[in-house]
Each structure stands twice: as structure tokens, then as C-alpha cells.
Design a protein around this motif. Structure first.
Motif, PDB file in Angstrom:
ATOM      1  N   HIS A  58      11.998  44.283  -2.612  1.00  0.00           N
ATOM      2  CA  HIS A  58      12.498  44.189  -1.232  1.00  0.00           C
ATOM      3  C   HIS A  58      13.935  44.677  -1.120  1.00  0.00           C
ATOM      4  N   PHE A  59      14.209  45.828  -1.727  1.00  0.00           N
ATOM      5  CA  PHE A  59      15.551  46.392  -1.594  1.00  0.00           C
ATOM      6  C   PHE A  59      15.850  46.636  -0.112  1.00  0.00           C
ATOM      7  N   GLY A  60      17.075  46.324   0.290  1.00  0.00           N
ATOM      8  CA  GLY A  60      17.457  46.507   1.687  1.00  0.00           C
ATOM      9  C   GLY A  60      18.561  45.565   2.104  1.00  0.00           C
ATOM     10  N   LEU A  89       8.487  47.590  -2.421  1.00  0.00           N
ATOM     11  CA  LEU A  89       9.728  48.160  -2.952  1.00  0.00           C
ATOM     12  C   LEU A  89      10.900  47.909  -2.004  1.00  0.00           C
ATOM     13  N   LEU A  90      10.699  48.262  -0.732  1.00  0.00           N
ATOM     14  CA  LEU A  90      11.744  48.106   0.283  1.00  0.00           C
ATOM     15  C   LEU A  90      11.351  46.995   1.243  1.00  0.00           C
ATOM     16  N   TYR A  93      12.124  49.556   5.752  1.00  0.00           N
ATOM     17  CA  TYR A  93      12.685  50.904   5.670  1.00  0.00           C
ATOM     18  C   TYR A  93      13.297  51.343   7.000  1.00  0.00           C
ATOM     19  N   ALA A  94      12.618  51.093   8.101  1.00  0.00           N
ATOM     20  CA  ALA A  94      13.118  51.520   9.414  1.00  0.00           C
ATOM     21  C   ALA A  94      14.456  50.858   9.735  1.00  0.00           C
ATOM     22  N   ARG A  95      14.602  49.610   9.367  1.00  0.00           N
ATOM     23  CA  ARG A  95      15.834  48.863   9.666  1.00  0.00           C
ATOM     24  C   ARG A  95      16.980  49.249   8.737  1.00  0.00           C
ATOM     25  N   ASP A  96      16.655  49.504   7.461  1.00  0.00           N
ATOM     26  CA  ASP A  96      17.699  49.602   6.442  1.00  0.00           C
ATOM     27  C   ASP A  96      18.019  51.016   5.971  1.00  0.00           C
ATOM     28  N   ARG A  97      17.252  52.002   6.373  1.00  0.00           N
ATOM     29  CA  ARG A  97      17.388  53.327   5.763  1.00  0.00           C
ATOM     30  C   ARG A  97      18.748  53.974   6.012  1.00  0.00           C
ATOM     31  N   GLU A  98      19.420  53.620   7.122  1.00  0.00           N
ATOM     32  CA  GLU A  98      20.684  54.273   7.457  1.00  0.00           C
ATOM     33  C   GLU A  98      21.789  53.952   6.457  1.00  0.00           C
ATOM     34  N   TYR A  99      21.767  52.757   5.894  1.00  0.00           N
ATOM     35  CA  TYR A  99      22.852  52.398   4.985  1.00  0.00           C
ATOM     36  C   TYR A  99      22.405  52.214   3.530  1.00  0.00           C
ATOM     37  N   MET A 100      21.134  52.435   3.226  1.00  0.00           N
ATOM     38  CA  MET A 100      20.671  52.352   1.850  1.00  0.00           C
ATOM     39  C   MET A 100      20.904  53.667   1.117  1.00  0.00           C
TER      40      MET A 100
END
Length: 281
Positions: A58-60, A89-90, A93-100
Motif C-alpha cells: 500500500h505504498f502511497g 502494491l499501491l 494510485y489516482a490519489r497519490d500518483r502526483e507526489y509518489m
């Protein structure tokens, strides 16, 4: 006056205790990482091998990619024959992709070593939040082969490795739930509820995750908070009798690595699972 003072002291101590538990659950326990080891024996003739299993990273937002190097280092210390990832894994993704920093995460996971390969299955979060667009390619770029309703024979060890698609959001193949083979089967699925659907002949061992072990362990409440697909299984090793099946099946449900829904872990240290398989004497 004296009684009021005692009440204030008690209230103060309760508040301090609560804040200490909250701080531990937020900042200390999520950063811990343990290895739980178990030995599994089979009547089948197999070459002894070690499977290292990790799941639910749950990376994020709540568990960032900076934790990946520590995870990889811990896995590599175990000198695995195969490494298996159980999905999710994540976190979102939609919420966190901008800063990951997905490139950093990719470089870290590439560093996982295994003598006979790295494998993975899909979890519900790998489908949700738009992650389905990247998950398979991302894991492949890290050196993992995705088993999506697939089985493969690891001839050097005399076993069959089986991977189910996600039970909640994927399309698991019912034919794999009833498989006739003379080989020992190591099955990987995201949700433990599938254990009650397996009708395979022979001996089977199932590795799964999804439950996070409840993530926050609260007596009498944890089992009520488990996500759909958990069944009655929280974490740890389950026998066929505990699963409620007549099939020769054992299951290990991992409490996973990361966090979802809320940024806390309590009495539920993140784990890597080391399973040593061998033929019984």
C-alpha cells in the motif's frame, strides 16, 4: 477538593496514555518490520526450498516509497529461492500518483533477489484507483512475473506454483480451484476467503494477505472490521480443519506491510513471511 484533584490527575494520565498509544501506532509500529518464519513439510517428494512472501505494501499517502529500501534489504537477507508478492502494491494510485516517486520505488523493487524467480498476483487495490493501468507493466519492470489465473511448474523443486486473479475485483478462474495434479501446489491469492473454494487434489499450501491482520488490533472488534474477502481469517497459519475443508490444505494469511483507510498500526507489526518447504521424513 482532594477528590477533584485525584480525578484531574487520573484524567491527565489517561490522556497521556492515549496520546502515547496514538503516537506509537502512527509513527513507530508502521516503521517496524519483522520476519515470521515457518517450516512446512509435505509427503510429496520435493527439493527443499524457501519462499519469501510479502504483501499489501500500500505504498502511497500513509506508507511512502522511502520504506522500500528497508523492505528490499530485509527480503534479500533471507536468501530466497522464490519471492512472491501477494498484491495491493499501491494504496490509491489516482490519489497519490502526483507526489509518489514511482521510479524510485521501481528501482528499489528491482533489487529484490531470488534464485528461481519473483512472482506476483493481483490485489483489489491493484485494480482500484486507476492502478490497473500500470500494475502489470510496473511489476514486470521490477522483474516480477504476474500469475493471473496461471500455474507454472518449478521443475527444479518439484512443485507447481499457482496464482489466482483477485477474488473481489478480478475474474478468478474456477478451473484452478479444482486442479488435479501429482505435484505439490503452492498457491498464491490476495484474499483468504478463496481457501474455502479450493477443491484441488493432492497437497496444497496457500499464501494470501488482504486482511492486514485487522491493522489495528482491538479485542472483540478486529474481526468485525476486516474487509470483504477476509472470511473469518485474520492472520497467521490455518489448518484444513480451521479453514473448514476436507482438502489437504494449509494457509498462511499475512498481516502485510503498509496501511489503508487510516495511518495506524497497533499490535500488528508489518511482516515478511519466510516459508521453508521440505519433504517429511
Amino acid at each position: 477538593m482532594r477528590r477533584a484533584k485525584k480525578l484531574l490527575v487520573c484524567l491527565f494520565l489517561i490522556i497521556i496514555c492515549f496520546l502515547s498509544i496514538l503516537g506509537y501506532a502512527r509513527f513507530i509500529e508502521p516503521d517496524l518490520l519483522t520476519v515470521n518464519s515457518l517450516d512446512v513439510e509435505t509427503k510429496k517428494s520435493i527439493k527443499p526450498f524457501k519462499a519469501v512472501f510479502f504483501t499489501d505494501t500500500h505504498f502511497g499517502k500513509y506508507y511512502d516509497e522511502n520504506h522500500a529500501d528497508k523492505l528490499v534489504s530485509k527480503i534479500n537477507q533471507l536468501d530466497a529461492d522464490i519471492v512472491v508478492f501477494g498484491g495491493d502494491l499501491l494504496d490509491n494510485y489516482a490519489r497519490d500518483r502526483e507526489y509518489m516517486d514511482l521510479e524510485s520505488l521501481k528501482n528499489a523493487l528491482k533489487g529484490i533477489k531470488a534464485k528461481a524467480g519473483k512472482y506476483a498476483v493481483w490485489g483489489n487495490h491493484d485494480y482500484g484507483g486507476g492502478a490497473s493501468r500500470i500494475y502489470e507493466d510496473f511489476m514486470a519492470s521490477c522483474g516480477f512475473k504476474i500469475l493471473k489465473n496461471e500455474s507454472m511448474i518449478l521443475a527444479d523443486y518439484g512443485i507447481e506454483l499457482v496464482g489466482y486473479d483477485d477474488y473481489l475485483m478480478g475474474a478468478p478462474a474456477s478451473s484452478l480451484y479444482k486442479k488435479d495434479t501429482s505435484l505439490y501446489q503452492l498457491i498464491v491469492a490476495h484474499e483468504p476467503a478463496v481457501s474455502q473454494l479450493i477443491e484441488n487434489e493432492g497437497e496444497n499450501f496457500l499464501l494470501c494477505g488482504h486482511t492486514h491482520g485487522g491493522q489495528v488490533r482491538i479485542p472483540f472488534l478486529t474481526t468485525k472490521l476486516l474487509p470483504p474477502g477476509s472470511g473469518k481469517f485474520v492472520k497467521g497459519l490455518y489448518t484444513a480443519q480451521e479453514i473448514g475443508t476436507s482438502v489437504s490444505l494449509q494457509m498462511y494469511t499475512s498481516s502485510g506491510i503498509g496501511m489503508t483507510r487510516y495511518p495506524f498500526r497497533f499490535l500488528n507489526v508489518p511482516e515478511i513471511v519466510e516459508v521453508n518447504f521440505k519433504t517429511s521424513q
